[in-house]
Design a protein around this motif. Structure first.
Motif, short mmCIF file in Angstrom:
data_model
loop_
_atom_site.label_atom_id
_atom_site.label_comp_id
_atom_site.label_asym_id
_atom_site.label_seq_id
_atom_site.Cartn_x
_atom_site.Cartn_y
_atom_site.Cartn_z
N VAL A 7 0.84 -1.20 0.00
CA VAL A 7 0.00 0.00 0.00
C VAL A 7 0.88 1.26 0.00
O VAL A 7 0.45 2.33 0.39
N GLY A 8 2.11 1.09 -0.44
CA GLY A 8 3.00 2.24 -0.61
C GLY A 8 2.42 3.18 -1.66
O GLY A 8 1.48 2.83 -2.36
N SER A 9 3.01 4.37 -1.81
CA SER A 9 2.32 5.37 -2.64
C SER A 9 2.21 4.97 -4.10
O SER A 9 1.16 5.17 -4.71
N ALA A 10 3.24 4.37 -4.69
CA ALA A 10 3.15 3.98 -6.10
C ALA A 10 2.07 2.91 -6.29
O ALA A 10 1.23 3.01 -7.19
N CYS A 11 2.09 1.91 -5.44
CA CYS A 11 1.09 0.83 -5.56
C CYS A 11 -0.30 1.34 -5.23
O CYS A 11 -1.28 0.93 -5.84
N HIS A 12 -0.36 2.26 -4.28
CA HIS A 12 -1.66 2.85 -3.94
C HIS A 12 -2.27 3.52 -5.17
O HIS A 12 -3.45 3.31 -5.48
N LEU A 13 -1.44 4.27 -5.90
CA LEU A 13 -1.93 4.94 -7.10
C LEU A 13 -2.29 3.94 -8.19
O LEU A 13 -3.12 4.20 -9.05
N ASN A 14 -1.68 2.78 -8.15
CA ASN A 14 -1.97 1.74 -9.16
C ASN A 14 -3.11 0.83 -8.74
O ASN A 14 -3.34 -0.20 -9.38
N GLY A 15 -3.77 1.16 -7.65
CA GLY A 15 -5.01 0.43 -7.32
C GLY A 15 -4.88 -0.63 -6.23
O GLY A 15 -5.62 -1.62 -6.25
N SER A 16 -3.97 -0.44 -5.27
CA SER A 16 -3.81 -1.49 -4.26
C SER A 16 -5.09 -1.72 -3.45
O SER A 16 -5.36 -2.84 -3.02
#
Ligand code: FES
Length: 84
Positions: A7-16
């Motif tokens: 749920v880091g920021s990059a993955c969060h933006l990619n839909g985690s």
């Protein structure tokens, strides 16, 4: 089996968030509540341009998308559980 969804920021933006919900749903559908622990994790250091990073026990997978979630779950979760 422990499945950690980044749920880091990059993955969060990619839909985690969505990927986490799909995992929850799939675990319920296959009645794997006693086999699988779902957790969130901070950035695993494998941020990908697309998709979310997911760690299944020791194995790290990048680029998990909701479009390919079913295949991912079948291949890397269900098959692994069957083998044990
Ligand atoms: S934010 Fe998920 S691996 Fe970096």
């Amino acid at each position: 089996m422990i499945i950690q969804i980044c749920v880091g920021s990059a993955c969060h933006l990619n839909g985690s968030q969505e990927i986490a919900e799909l995992f929850q749903k799939a675990v319920g559908e296959y009645h794997l509540e006693h086999e699988i622990t779902l957790a969130g994790s901070f950035c695993i250091g494998k941020c990908n341009r697309v998709g979310v990073t997911v760690q299944v026990d020791e194995e790290i997978y990048t680029g998990v998308t909701k479009e390919e979630f079913k295949e991912f779950f079948a291949e890397h979760v269900l098959k692994k559980i069957e083998r044990n």
